[in-house]
Motif scaffolding. Structure first.
Motif, short mmCIF file in Angstrom:
data_model
loop_
_atom_site.label_atom_id
_atom_site.label_comp_id
_atom_site.label_asym_id
_atom_site.label_seq_id
_atom_site.Cartn_x
_atom_site.Cartn_y
_atom_site.Cartn_z
N GLU A 1 0.82 -1.22 0.00
CA GLU A 1 0.00 0.00 0.00
C GLU A 1 0.85 1.26 0.00
N ASP A 2 2.05 1.22 0.63
CA ASP A 2 2.98 2.35 0.59
C ASP A 2 3.45 2.58 -0.85
N VAL A 3 3.80 1.49 -1.50
CA VAL A 3 4.30 1.56 -2.88
C VAL A 3 3.24 2.14 -3.81
N LEU A 4 1.99 1.72 -3.66
CA LEU A 4 0.92 2.24 -4.50
C LEU A 4 0.72 3.74 -4.29
N ALA A 5 0.79 4.19 -3.04
CA ALA A 5 0.65 5.62 -2.74
C ALA A 5 1.82 6.41 -3.34
N ILE A 6 3.01 5.86 -3.25
CA ILE A 6 4.20 6.52 -3.81
C ILE A 6 4.08 6.61 -5.33
N GLU A 7 3.64 5.54 -5.96
CA GLU A 7 3.46 5.56 -7.41
C GLU A 7 2.44 6.62 -7.81
N GLU A 8 1.38 6.77 -7.04
CA GLU A 8 0.37 7.80 -7.31
C GLU A 8 1.00 9.18 -7.21
N THR B 1 13.99 -8.30 -3.01
CA THR B 1 13.16 -9.43 -2.60
C THR B 1 11.76 -8.97 -2.18
N ARG B 2 11.57 -7.67 -2.04
CA ARG B 2 10.24 -7.12 -1.72
C ARG B 2 9.58 -6.69 -3.02
N PRO B 3 8.46 -7.32 -3.37
CA PRO B 3 7.85 -7.07 -4.69
C PRO B 3 7.61 -5.60 -5.02
N GLY B 4 7.09 -4.82 -4.10
CA GLY B 4 6.80 -3.41 -4.39
C GLY B 4 8.06 -2.60 -4.62
N LEU B 5 9.07 -2.81 -3.79
CA LEU B 5 10.32 -2.10 -3.96
C LEU B 5 11.03 -2.54 -5.24
#
Length: 137
Positions: free
Chosen positions: A56-63, A85-89
């Protein structure tokens, strides 16, 4: 965005750390929700947050990035391989969301700069390339 009062150290809504005269701090709110709130209501030029990594952090950052906002963020890990190894990062690093990656350690005291890398993972020093992420361990 200061989810756990670790950046500005707010007490009763007042930052105890000097974060600058033109800085608004959203404190005590879940990071992803807070980033989106700030993006939609404050019209920021820069958003800063720490310890990103959850999806959810990654999605907000992408936005935020797609809205043209400059982003300053931290993520904890021993090296780039661990972060991958972390999918979002991994997704953000491969998409080159960040223009610069700064690797810090405590080797010579807190805040030791181990390297500064461009979005492609190339080590930068005085404007020259000194290696690449693939060669780093």
């Amino acid at each position: 965005m200061d989810e756990r009062s670790e950046i500005a150290a707010c007490y009763r809504g007042v930052p105890q750390n000097d974060v600058g005269p033109r800085t608004d701090v959203l404190d005590g709110c879940p990071k992803a929700e807070g980033l989106l709130r700030l993006l939609r209501s404050m019209g920021p030029q820069v958003l800063a947050t720490d310890e990103i990594g959850r999806e959810e952090d990654v999605l907000a950052i992408e936005e935020a990035v797609h809205s043209g906002v400059t982003l300053l963020a931290t993520a904890h890990g021993r090296n780039r391989e661990e972060l991958l190894t972390r999918p979002g990062l991994e997704r953000m690093l491969k998409r080159k969301v960040f223009q610069r990656l700064v690797v810090l350690s405590r080797r010579e005291g807190p805040g030791t700069v181990e390297g500064i890398f461009d979005a492609g993972g190339n080590r930068l020093k005085e404007g020259r390339v000194w290696g690449s992420w693939s060669a780093q361990r």
